[in-house]
Write a protein that holds these residues in place. Sequence first.
Motif, PDB file in Angstrom:
ATOM      1  N   LEU A 232       0.831  -1.200   0.000  1.00 30.88           N
ATOM      2  CA  LEU A 232       0.000   0.000   0.000  1.00 30.88           C
ATOM      3  C   LEU A 232       0.865   1.250   0.000  1.00 30.88           C
ATOM      4  O   LEU A 232       1.742   1.411   0.853  1.00 30.88           O
ATOM      5  CB  LEU A 232      -0.919   0.009   1.226  1.00 30.88           C
ATOM      6  CG  LEU A 232      -1.985  -1.090   1.254  1.00 30.88           C
ATOM      7  CD1 LEU A 232      -2.741  -1.045   2.571  1.00 30.88           C
ATOM      8  CD2 LEU A 232      -2.950  -0.955   0.095  1.00 30.88           C
ATOM      9  N   LYS A 233       0.623   2.117  -0.962  1.00 25.78           N
ATOM     10  CA  LYS A 233       1.279   3.426  -0.997  1.00 25.78           C
ATOM     11  C   LYS A 233       0.262   4.467  -0.531  1.00 25.78           C
ATOM     12  O   LYS A 233      -0.879   4.482  -1.003  1.00 25.78           O
ATOM     13  CB  LYS A 233       1.751   3.759  -2.403  1.00 25.78           C
ATOM     14  CG  LYS A 233       2.373   5.152  -2.517  1.00 25.78           C
ATOM     15  CD  LYS A 233       2.808   5.446  -3.944  1.00 25.78           C
ATOM     16  CE  LYS A 233       3.394   6.847  -4.070  1.00 25.78           C
ATOM     17  NZ  LYS A 233       3.842   7.140  -5.451  1.00 25.78           N
ATOM     18  N   VAL A 234       0.669   5.289   0.421  1.00 20.12           N
ATOM     19  CA  VAL A 234      -0.209   6.332   0.941  1.00 20.12           C
ATOM     20  C   VAL A 234       0.435   7.688   0.679  1.00 20.12           C
ATOM     21  O   VAL A 234       1.585   7.919   1.057  1.00 20.12           O
ATOM     22  CB  VAL A 234      -0.464   6.165   2.456  1.00 20.12           C
ATOM     23  CG1 VAL A 234      -1.298   7.328   2.990  1.00 20.12           C
ATOM     24  CG2 VAL A 234      -1.164   4.844   2.732  1.00 20.12           C
ATOM     25  N   LYS A 235      -0.303   8.564   0.001  1.00 20.47           N
ATOM     26  CA  LYS A 235       0.111   9.959  -0.150  1.00 20.47           C
ATOM     27  C   LYS A 235      -0.676  10.768   0.875  1.00 20.47           C
ATOM     28  O   LYS A 235      -1.897  10.637   0.955  1.00 20.47           O
ATOM     29  CB  LYS A 235      -0.214  10.479  -1.552  1.00 20.47           C
ATOM     30  CG  LYS A 235       0.542   9.797  -2.676  1.00 20.47           C
ATOM     31  CD  LYS A 235       0.126  10.420  -4.012  1.00 20.47           C
ATOM     32  CE  LYS A 235       0.856   9.794  -5.175  1.00 20.47           C
ATOM     33  NZ  LYS A 235       0.470  10.434  -6.461  1.00 20.47           N
ATOM     34  N   LEU A 236       0.030  11.553   1.668  1.00 19.57           N
ATOM     35  CA  LEU A 236      -0.711  12.345   2.657  1.00 19.57           C
ATOM     36  C   LEU A 236      -0.104  13.726   2.820  1.00 19.57           C
ATOM     37  O   LEU A 236       1.097  13.927   2.632  1.00 19.57           O
ATOM     38  CB  LEU A 236      -0.788  11.622   4.003  1.00 19.57           C
ATOM     39  CG  LEU A 236       0.436  11.497   4.920  1.00 19.57           C
ATOM     40  CD1 LEU A 236       0.642  12.748   5.754  1.00 19.57           C
ATOM     41  CD2 LEU A 236       0.290  10.320   5.844  1.00 19.57           C
ATOM     42  N   TRP A 237      -0.965  14.675   3.144  1.00 17.73           N
ATOM     43  CA  TRP A 237      -0.514  16.006   3.522  1.00 17.73           C
ATOM     44  C   TRP A 237      -1.327  16.423   4.739  1.00 17.73           C
ATOM     45  O   TRP A 237      -2.514  16.144   4.845  1.00 17.73           O
ATOM     46  CB  TRP A 237      -0.622  16.997   2.374  1.00 17.73           C
ATOM     47  CG  TRP A 237      -1.932  17.036   1.656  1.00 17.73           C
ATOM     48  CD1 TRP A 237      -2.946  17.929   1.829  1.00 17.73           C
ATOM     49  CD2 TRP A 237      -2.370  16.156   0.609  1.00 17.73           C
ATOM     50  NE1 TRP A 237      -3.985  17.673   0.974  1.00 17.73           N
ATOM     51  CE2 TRP A 237      -3.661  16.580   0.216  1.00 17.73           C
ATOM     52  CE3 TRP A 237      -1.786  15.042  -0.019  1.00 17.73           C
ATOM     53  CZ2 TRP A 237      -4.381  15.936  -0.789  1.00 17.73           C
ATOM     54  CZ3 TRP A 237      -2.518  14.402  -1.020  1.00 17.73           C
ATOM     55  CH2 TRP A 237      -3.787  14.855  -1.390  1.00 17.73           C
TER      56      TRP A 237
ATOM     57  N   GLY B  62      -4.289  26.192   9.206  1.00 14.09           N
ATOM     58  CA  GLY B  62      -4.591  25.857   7.819  1.00 14.09           C
ATOM     59  C   GLY B  62      -3.350  25.627   6.976  1.00 14.09           C
ATOM     60  O   GLY B  62      -3.449  25.169   5.833  1.00 14.09           O
ATOM     61  N   GLU B  63      -2.172  25.937   7.508  1.00 13.76           N
ATOM     62  CA  GLU B  63      -0.924  25.737   6.768  1.00 13.76           C
ATOM     63  C   GLU B  63      -0.627  24.244   6.624  1.00 13.76           C
ATOM     64  O   GLU B  63      -0.754  23.478   7.576  1.00 13.76           O
ATOM     65  CB  GLU B  63       0.243  26.409   7.494  1.00 13.76           C
ATOM     66  CG  GLU B  63       0.207  27.932   7.482  1.00 13.76           C
ATOM     67  CD  GLU B  63       1.336  28.509   8.313  1.00 13.76           C
ATOM     68  OE1 GLU B  63       2.319  28.990   7.728  1.00 13.76           O
ATOM     69  OE2 GLU B  63       1.228  28.481   9.555  1.00 13.76           O
ATOM     70  N   VAL B  64      -0.224  23.843   5.430  1.00 12.22           N
ATOM     71  CA  VAL B  64       0.207  22.457   5.207  1.00 12.22           C
ATOM     72  C   VAL B  64       1.663  22.347   5.643  1.00 12.22           C
ATOM     73  O   VAL B  64       2.525  23.070   5.139  1.00 12.22           O
ATOM     74  CB  VAL B  64       0.062  22.062   3.725  1.00 12.22           C
ATOM     75  CG1 VAL B  64       0.535  20.633   3.509  1.00 12.22           C
ATOM     76  CG2 VAL B  64      -1.391  22.213   3.277  1.00 12.22           C
ATOM     77  N   PHE B  65       1.931  21.464   6.605  1.00  9.00           N
ATOM     78  CA  PHE B  65       3.293  21.400   7.156  1.00  9.00           C
ATOM     79  C   PHE B  65       4.082  20.186   6.673  1.00  9.00           C
ATOM     80  O   PHE B  65       5.292  20.092   6.903  1.00  9.00           O
ATOM     81  CB  PHE B  65       3.264  21.418   8.691  1.00  9.00           C
ATOM     82  CG  PHE B  65       2.684  20.183   9.328  1.00  9.00           C
ATOM     83  CD1 PHE B  65       3.461  19.056   9.559  1.00  9.00           C
ATOM     84  CD2 PHE B  65       1.348  20.154   9.713  1.00  9.00           C
ATOM     85  CE1 PHE B  65       2.931  17.928  10.157  1.00  9.00           C
ATOM     86  CE2 PHE B  65       0.804  19.034  10.306  1.00  9.00           C
ATOM     87  CZ  PHE B  65       1.599  17.904  10.527  1.00  9.00           C
ATOM     88  N   GLU B  66       3.433  19.248   5.979  1.00  9.59           N
ATOM     89  CA  GLU B  66       4.180  18.092   5.456  1.00  9.59           C
ATOM     90  C   GLU B  66       3.469  17.514   4.248  1.00  9.59           C
ATOM     91  O   GLU B  66       2.250  17.587   4.105  1.00  9.59           O
ATOM     92  CB  GLU B  66       4.310  16.990   6.514  1.00  9.59           C
ATOM     93  CG  GLU B  66       3.004  16.276   6.811  1.00  9.59           C
ATOM     94  CD  GLU B  66       3.163  14.940   7.525  1.00  9.59           C
ATOM     95  OE1 GLU B  66       4.187  14.257   7.317  1.00  9.59           O
ATOM     96  OE2 GLU B  66       2.250  14.576   8.303  1.00  9.59           O
ATOM     97  N   TYR B  67       4.275  16.938   3.376  1.00  6.50           N
ATOM     98  CA  TYR B  67       3.765  16.057   2.329  1.00  6.50           C
ATOM     99  C   TYR B  67       4.591  14.783   2.416  1.00  6.50           C
ATOM    100  O   TYR B  67       5.829  14.834   2.419  1.00  6.50           O
ATOM    101  CB  TYR B  67       3.900  16.666   0.934  1.00  6.50           C
ATOM    102  CG  TYR B  67       3.609  15.634  -0.148  1.00  6.50           C
ATOM    103  CD1 TYR B  67       2.295  15.221  -0.375  1.00  6.50           C
ATOM    104  CD2 TYR B  67       4.631  15.054  -0.889  1.00  6.50           C
ATOM    105  CE1 TYR B  67       2.012  14.261  -1.338  1.00  6.50           C
ATOM    106  CE2 TYR B  67       4.360  14.097  -1.855  1.00  6.50           C
ATOM    107  CZ  TYR B  67       3.050  13.698  -2.068  1.00  6.50           C
ATOM    108  OH  TYR B  67       2.782  12.731  -3.003  1.00  6.50           O
ATOM    109  N   SER B  68       3.927  13.649   2.536  1.00  9.76           N
ATOM    110  CA  SER B  68       4.642  12.384   2.694  1.00  9.76           C
ATOM    111  C   SER B  68       4.104  11.330   1.747  1.00  9.76           C
ATOM    112  O   SER B  68       2.912  11.308   1.425  1.00  9.76           O
ATOM    113  CB  SER B  68       4.519  11.859   4.135  1.00  9.76           C
ATOM    114  OG  SER B  68       5.156  12.707   5.059  1.00  9.76           O
ATOM    115  N   GLU B  69       5.003  10.459   1.326  1.00  6.66           N
ATOM    116  CA  GLU B  69       4.625   9.250   0.610  1.00  6.66           C
ATOM    117  C   GLU B  69       5.126   8.074   1.435  1.00  6.66           C
ATOM    118  O   GLU B  69       6.308   7.991   1.769  1.00  6.66           O
ATOM    119  CB  GLU B  69       5.234   9.230  -0.793  1.00  6.66           C
ATOM    120  CG  GLU B  69       4.654  10.309  -1.699  1.00  6.66           C
ATOM    121  CD  GLU B  69       5.158  10.221  -3.131  1.00  6.66           C
ATOM    122  OE1 GLU B  69       6.090   9.415  -3.377  1.00  6.66           O
ATOM    123  OE2 GLU B  69       4.629  10.953  -3.988  1.00  6.66           O
TER     124      GLU B  69
END
Length: 236
Positions: A202-207, A213-220
């Motif tokens: 399973l690959k999960v893309k998350l932010w 409201g600021e996006v502090f991470e993007y992870s795969e």
Amino acid sequence: MNSSPLYKQIAKKLKKEILEGSITSGDAIPSENKLAESYNVSRVTIRQAIDLLVSQELLEKVQGSGTYVKEKKIEHDIFRLQGFTEEMSMLNKKTINKILSYEMKVPTNSIMDILGLEEGDQTFYISRLRYVDDVPLVLENTYMPVKLFPDLSYDVMQASKYKFIEKNKNWKIKQSFQEIIPIIPDETITSLLNLKEAIPILKVKLWSTLQTGEVFEYSELFFKSDEYKFKIVANR
């Protein structure tokens, strides 16, 4: 008199041994011949009992090796926002983060859009292999804005980034957006997760966002699907 088929009676006895811990997770069960001798039944009956327990996901057959007690998968509640370290701690699991890469990067346009960055903004890129009870379970590749985290360090990422954000930065994490995609892993991921073969994972893309409201991470993230499962509860 027990009117249940003989194979079901034997399956019930084997299941009891597994649940009571007489045969533990990962252990091989005795061969069909030995079980047939022990229960004084035919190999066909033993095979039926084993197949029943395989269908119930208590046993698994490994071609050319034998039949094993299936390892219990770790359940992830997809509707609960918590860090990986926090989640494993609640399950009394020991976690280790092995950092494979820690560097500054100019993100791609798509990642810039997700993180709300401007031209010239940089991110920290951290690749971590996350172990649970000494087993590699998750490969995580994360991008975090340098302008939000000028004090981010290698040591922080060896521990819990969510704890760092909430305890050290005193910021409130609001929510996480996730996309889950089944994939066939490449050779690198197969090797890092110690997969026996390139089985689907399973690959999960998350932010994730702060209360502001600021996006502090993007992870795969790449989850070892034979030991980790996602739990979804739907209400009507």
